[in-house]
Design a protein around this motif. Sequence first.
Motif, PDB file in Angstrom:
ATOM      1  N   GLY A  58      72.935  32.777 120.843  1.00  0.00           N
ATOM      2  CA  GLY A  58      73.508  33.052 122.211  1.00  0.00           C
ATOM      3  C   GLY A  58      72.735  33.650 123.514  1.00  0.00           C
ATOM      4  O   GLY A  58      73.333  33.957 124.351  1.00  0.00           O
ATOM      5  N   ALA A  59      71.299  33.908 123.186  1.00  0.00           N
ATOM      6  CA  ALA A  59      70.699  34.113 124.335  1.00  0.00           C
ATOM      7  C   ALA A  59      70.509  33.075 125.184  1.00  0.00           C
ATOM      8  O   ALA A  59      70.074  32.067 124.825  1.00  0.00           O
ATOM      9  CB  ALA A  59      69.292  34.719 123.964  1.00  0.00           C
ATOM     10  N   CYS A  60      70.656  33.277 126.327  1.00  0.00           N
ATOM     11  CA  CYS A  60      70.414  32.073 127.578  1.00  0.00           C
ATOM     12  C   CYS A  60      69.709  32.559 128.871  1.00  0.00           C
ATOM     13  O   CYS A  60      70.187  33.619 129.246  1.00  0.00           O
ATOM     14  CB  CYS A  60      71.784  31.635 127.717  1.00  0.00           C
ATOM     15  N   TRP A  61      68.812  31.788 129.371  1.00  0.00           N
ATOM     16  CA  TRP A  61      67.975  32.353 130.702  1.00  0.00           C
ATOM     17  C   TRP A  61      68.757  31.541 131.613  1.00  0.00           C
ATOM     18  O   TRP A  61      68.511  30.228 131.784  1.00  0.00           O
ATOM     19  CB  TRP A  61      66.614  31.953 130.432  1.00  0.00           C
ATOM     20  N   ALA A  62      69.869  32.023 132.380  1.00  0.00           N
ATOM     21  CA  ALA A  62      70.642  31.435 133.293  1.00  0.00           C
ATOM     22  C   ALA A  62      70.351  31.485 134.883  1.00  0.00           C
ATOM     23  O   ALA A  62      69.822  32.922 135.123  1.00  0.00           O
ATOM     24  CB  ALA A  62      72.023  31.644 132.889  1.00  0.00           C
ATOM     25  N   PHE A  63      70.601  30.651 135.518  1.00  0.00           N
ATOM     26  CA  PHE A  63      70.274  30.865 136.842  1.00  0.00           C
ATOM     27  C   PHE A  63      71.550  30.406 137.845  1.00  0.00           C
ATOM     28  O   PHE A  63      72.319  29.358 137.535  1.00  0.00           O
ATOM     29  CB  PHE A  63      69.128  29.931 137.523  1.00  0.00           C
ATOM     30  N   THR A  64      71.626  31.108 138.935  1.00  0.00           N
ATOM     31  CA  THR A  64      72.694  30.440 139.855  1.00  0.00           C
ATOM     32  C   THR A  64      71.569  29.272 140.616  1.00  0.00           C
ATOM     33  O   THR A  64      70.662  29.473 140.968  1.00  0.00           O
ATOM     34  CB  THR A  64      73.135  31.179 141.190  1.00  0.00           C
ATOM     35  N   ARG A  65      72.582  28.025 140.867  1.00  0.00           N
ATOM     36  CA  ARG A  65      71.855  27.090 141.609  1.00  0.00           C
ATOM     37  C   ARG A  65      72.508  26.707 142.928  1.00  0.00           C
ATOM     38  O   ARG A  65      73.388  26.967 143.057  1.00  0.00           O
ATOM     39  CB  ARG A  65      71.821  25.902 140.845  1.00  0.00           C
ATOM     40  N   TRP A  66      71.592  26.389 143.750  1.00  0.00           N
ATOM     41  CA  TRP A  66      71.948  26.350 145.256  1.00  0.00           C
ATOM     42  C   TRP A  66      71.747  24.792 145.784  1.00  0.00           C
ATOM     43  O   TRP A  66      70.582  24.139 145.350  1.00  0.00           O
ATOM     44  CB  TRP A  66      71.262  27.124 146.261  1.00  0.00           C
ATOM     45  N   ILE A  67      72.610  24.251 146.562  1.00  0.00           N
ATOM     46  CA  ILE A  67      72.211  23.070 147.681  1.00  0.00           C
ATOM     47  C   ILE A  67      72.843  23.458 148.920  1.00  0.00           C
ATOM     48  O   ILE A  67      73.993  24.259 149.102  1.00  0.00           O
ATOM     49  CB  ILE A  67      73.033  21.586 147.153  1.00  0.00           C
ATOM     50  N   VAL A  68      71.867  23.312 150.054  1.00  0.00           N
ATOM     51  CA  VAL A  68      72.146  23.540 151.048  1.00  0.00           C
ATOM     52  C   VAL A  68      71.900  22.380 151.924  1.00  0.00           C
ATOM     53  O   VAL A  68      70.942  21.636 151.962  1.00  0.00           O
ATOM     54  CB  VAL A  68      71.154  24.878 151.620  1.00  0.00           C
TER      55      VAL A  68
END
Length: 269
Positions: free
Chosen positions: A250-260
């Motif tokens: 259950g370990a996960c390296w997660a990011f918020t992702r952006w489109i501008v």
Amino acid sequence: MASTTPDYVFTRDYLDNNRMNLQHYQWIALFGYLLHPVIPTDRANLRIADVGTGTAVWLTELASCLPDTVKFEGLDVSMAAAPPAQWLPANVILRHWDIKEPVPSELLGAYDVVHVRNLAFVLRGSEVPAVLERLVSLLRPGGALQWGEPDVSSFRIETVTALRSLLTLSQPQDDRLRPTWVPQLPKLYRAAGLAAVEEDVRDAPSHLALAMHECNLPIHELVARKSKNKAVIEAVQDLMPQVKAETRQGACWAFTRWIVVGWKNSEDK
């Protein structure tokens, strides 16, 4: 003149090409579009540029969705990851351009749409304003710039043992692996004179976050190989089995992702 051996934080090989292609499809699965819905594609003589095109997967997929009268151009400092020119659709061409160098005169004001994605590990924060100015100069009046990035500074890790150790080991190898400028893109767009700036900011659902995490794991091995530091290479090799086991737990390296997305004013030259 651009360097004949561009400085790239990862290796340029089939492993990284596969990572980039898989990453592309995961990105589209998260956002649901190639071009933001506010960007029209029904203009006459539409011309679209993909800057930092890499494997050209975004460009060729969009070309399959639009009329063959649309002109597509992939710009990059290296074409090592791109398909041979004869394998591309007839309305897709590739050309060399380093975004850290001046824009060729024939490309000034040439495009209706400029697309950029995944330069977070290429650009240092201090370089972004000048790069953004060059990207805006590629646009025709009324043209749109779409830029998508993971916000690396937003990373979250549920389990803090081997996975965090892997991150701590990889990031010091190059300061571009610790970008913090992505959330500033809307502000930088406005400072560059772009109007009607919109941002689409998303966190992946758990199942997609896991797939994206596993797609990103080879980055650490690529960085270690690129460093040619034996101690780092061995440390990464020792950590990877633990990281894989933690991922299954259950370990996960997660990011918020952006489109501008932003628009060049119609009266601008």
